[in-house]
Design a protein around this motif. Structure first.
Motif, PDB file in Angstrom:
ATOM      1  N   UNK A  65       0.813  -1.217   0.000  1.00  0.00           N
ATOM      2  CA  UNK A  65       0.000   0.000   0.000  1.00  0.00           C
ATOM      3  C   UNK A  65       0.855   1.280   0.000  1.00  0.00           C
ATOM      4  N   UNK A  66       2.145   1.132   0.282  1.00  0.00           N
ATOM      5  CA  UNK A  66       2.994   2.316   0.394  1.00  0.00           C
ATOM      6  C   UNK A  66       3.053   3.113  -0.894  1.00  0.00           C
ATOM      7  N   UNK A  67       3.098   2.406  -2.025  1.00  0.00           N
ATOM      8  CA  UNK A  67       3.156   3.119  -3.296  1.00  0.00           C
ATOM      9  C   UNK A  67       1.942   4.001  -3.505  1.00  0.00           C
ATOM     10  N   UNK A  68       0.785   3.497  -3.079  1.00  0.00           N
ATOM     11  CA  UNK A  68      -0.453   4.275  -3.227  1.00  0.00           C
ATOM     12  C   UNK A  68      -0.504   5.406  -2.213  1.00  0.00           C
ATOM     13  N   UNK A  69      -0.232   5.064  -0.948  1.00  0.00           N
ATOM     14  CA  UNK A  69      -0.393   6.055   0.127  1.00  0.00           C
ATOM     15  C   UNK A  69       0.694   7.121   0.073  1.00  0.00           C
ATOM     16  N   UNK A  70       1.953   6.711   0.122  1.00  0.00           N
ATOM     17  CA  UNK A  70       3.046   7.684   0.211  1.00  0.00           C
ATOM     18  C   UNK A  70       3.312   8.400  -1.112  1.00  0.00           C
ATOM     19  N   UNK A  71       3.220   7.679  -2.218  1.00  0.00           N
ATOM     20  CA  UNK A  71       3.397   8.333  -3.509  1.00  0.00           C
ATOM     21  C   UNK A  71       2.250   9.303  -3.770  1.00  0.00           C
ATOM     22  N   UNK A  72       1.040   8.871  -3.426  1.00  0.00           N
ATOM     23  CA  UNK A  72      -0.114   9.749  -3.604  1.00  0.00           C
ATOM     24  C   UNK A  72      -0.049  10.971  -2.713  1.00  0.00           C
ATOM     25  N   UNK A  73       0.468  10.797  -1.506  1.00  0.00           N
ATOM     26  CA  UNK A  73       0.610  11.933  -0.597  1.00  0.00           C
ATOM     27  C   UNK A  73       1.555  12.975  -1.177  1.00  0.00           C
ATOM     28  N   UNK A  74       2.733  12.531  -1.640  1.00  0.00           N
ATOM     29  CA  UNK A  74       3.706  13.466  -2.207  1.00  0.00           C
ATOM     30  C   UNK A  74       3.135  14.206  -3.409  1.00  0.00           C
ATOM     31  N   UNK A  75       2.472  13.454  -4.293  1.00  0.00           N
ATOM     32  CA  UNK A  75       1.917  14.074  -5.496  1.00  0.00           C
ATOM     33  C   UNK A  75       0.827  15.084  -5.151  1.00  0.00           C
ATOM     34  N   UNK A  76      -0.041  14.737  -4.214  1.00  0.00           N
ATOM     35  CA  UNK A  76      -1.164  15.621  -3.877  1.00  0.00           C
ATOM     36  C   UNK A  76      -0.700  16.870  -3.126  1.00  0.00           C
ATOM     37  N   UNK A  77       0.307  16.721  -2.257  1.00  0.00           N
ATOM     38  CA  UNK A  77       0.835  17.885  -1.535  1.00  0.00           C
ATOM     39  C   UNK A  77       1.422  18.888  -2.521  1.00  0.00           C
ATOM     40  N   UNK A  78       2.184  18.398  -3.492  1.00  0.00           N
ATOM     41  CA  UNK A  78       2.792  19.316  -4.464  1.00  0.00           C
ATOM     42  C   UNK A  78       1.747  19.887  -5.410  1.00  0.00           C
TER      43      UNK A  78
END
Length: 490
Positions: free
Chosen positions: A466-479
């Protein structure tokens, strides 16, 4: 100038008392387990900080040396099963050390309770701590207060969420018991004035506001001030304090460990049996604050984001308190990390604004269902869950709470480090940071996890997909949010 020591200065009452004592012209020192929580408080440079716990007689003696008045504002509302013995031992040792250090007075804040009636375990323990000080060599002032109403208090948050969430509430019989709430500002006024009471005074004082209400009336009084319809309340004989605390934990951010003692203390009428305090500390001009006025002021504080301290400041039992080592790989731990770095055209200020406002109502910028599910699981196993929110919508300080995290360090404009307080087999941190790079910014996000045993390793492995979805999505959405606000600041 009176030399004053405040224990529990990182807590709800103590954190508000310190600046008032300073404003009254006293020389203030504090005794705390976690000095890092005071790193960002505005009065940090005006006090002397002593570090230690209440099992360390040497540290207590160092803190009480030369002190005229010591405030003992330590409770174990959320401690384990042996909290009664622990509270008794701590109070006895503090009283003995204070006597050896020739402290002039101890001031303690306990709970309002009827004389001669069976008391809950927590309320009985508080009464016992107060009696320990009264029986000691150092004269003691023991205030006995009812429900404290103020922005950020656990009792106020419980009333607030029960009223807002439930249009109709099946409740235990204690909703018909009488209580005498008191505004936080009146509690603080009594505490500050206790410094100047006559020498040698050694007794309890009941303190409470001008209103005596049923708990159900308090809920509906809140509804009026919040602009809500009156709530229907049915008193049922079958809801035990334990069951009621599960219900409160379900519909409010107050966890079971704190809800249980609050609810248990409501099993009896809790009103003042004497008003002798008026002979020693005159009421303020206009009198003590009525309940609904206290609610109105608390709501205004929360709407304006000016909550000075909160019940959330309390240490979570079982949660790790050790900071993240500067180099985890060399700290002797097994370390799992998830590192994400991204460049953006957004300014560092825009990225930081998004980082500092993360959590609470704005969420975590990725897979909200997964975050919600993790929070519910944490609540079910006795953790704090995701409903603690945050004290201010877009400002953070060291020691603040953000949902299941606590701010361990914040370097404004650069780095935010959060320590996990959720129940899990190991210790975890989340770091979010930004720095200038090639006319834009470099965003860095790092999750660090120290597993505990085989269970901790399996836990990380289970979440890895789930890390790819959660952490990658977090970085993309914050930026993405930072870039949007850079183009359209409004």
């Amino acid at each position: 100038m009176t030399r004053v020591l405040v224990t529990g200065a990182t807590g709800y009452i103590g954190g508000r008392l310190v600046p008032q004592l300073l404003a009254a012209g006293h020389e203030v020192s504090v005794y705390v387990r976690s000095p890092w929580k005071l790193r960002d408080v505005p009065w940090r440079q005006q006090v002397t900080i002593f570090k230690g716990d209440f099992s360390d007689a040497v540290a207590i003696r160092r803190a009480t040396n030369g002190v005229d008045v010591a405030f003992y504002l330590v409770h174990s509302m959320s401690a384990g099963r042996d909290f009664v013995d622990a509270e008794k031992r701590d109070a006895e040792q503090f009283a003995e050390v204070a006597a050896a250090a020739k402290v002039g007075r101890i001031v303690y804040l306990g709970g309002l309770h009827p004389d001669g009636a069976p008391l809950s375990k927590h309320l009985s323990s508080r009464a016992g701590v107060g009696q320990t000080f009264l029986d000691g060599e150092v004269p003691a002032i023991v205030f006995q207060a009812g429900i404290v109403i103020g922005s950020g208090s656990a009792s106020f948050e419980m009333i607030r969420h029960l009223t807002e969430v439930l249009p109709y509430m099946p409740a235990p019989r204690w909703v018909r018991n009488h209580v005498q709430p008191i505004a936080i500002r009146d509690v603080l006024r009594y505490l500050v004035r206790a410094v100047s009471l006559p020498d040698g005074l050694n007794r309890t004082f009941d303190i409470g506001g001008p209103d005596i209400l049923r708990y159900g009336q308090m809920m509906n009084g809140y509804a009026v001030e919040a602009g809500l319809p009156q709530r229907g309340i049915a008193a049922l004989p079958v809801l035990t304090p334990w069951l009621a605390s599960q219900w409160v934990s379900l519909v409010s951010p107050v966890p079971r460990q704190i809800a249980v003692p609050i609810i248990a203390s409501l099993q009896n009428d809790c009103v003042m049996s004497e008003h002798d305090i008026d002979d020693h500390i005159e009421p303020p001009e206009g009198g003590l604050l009525p309940y609904r006025v206290a609610v109105r002021l608390a709501l205004k504080r929360e709407e304006e984001g000016e909550v000075e301290t909160s019940w959330q400041s309390a240490t979570v039992p079982g949660a790790p308190s050790d900071p993240l080592p500067s180099d985890p790989d060399w700290a002797g731990h097994t370390v799992f990390t998830d590192l994400r770095e991204r460049r953006t055209a957004a300014s560092t200020a825009a990225v930081w604004d998004v980082i500092e406002s993360i959590g609470g109502e704005k969420g975590w910028y990725s897979f909200p269902l997964a975050w919600a599910a993790r929070g519910w699981i944490d609540r079910l196993v006795g953790g704090v869950g995701m409903r603690r929110g945050r004290r201010h919508p877009n400002r953070l300080h060291t020691g603040d709470v953000i949902d299941v995290w606590r701010v361990e360090a914040v370097e404004h404009g650069r780095t935010l480090r959060l320590r996990a307080e959720m129940r899990m087999p190991g210790r975890g941190w989340l770091e979010l940071g930004v720095e200038s790079a090639d006319g834009g910014s470099l965003y860095r996000q790092r999750a660090v996890y120290f597993p505990k045993g085989l269970t901790g390793r399996l836990y990380w492995a289970m979440l890895l997909p789930f890390h790819g979805v959660i952490f990658n999505g977090m970085a993309a959405s914050i930026l993405r949010e930072a870039e949007r606000t850079s183009v359209d600041p409004a």
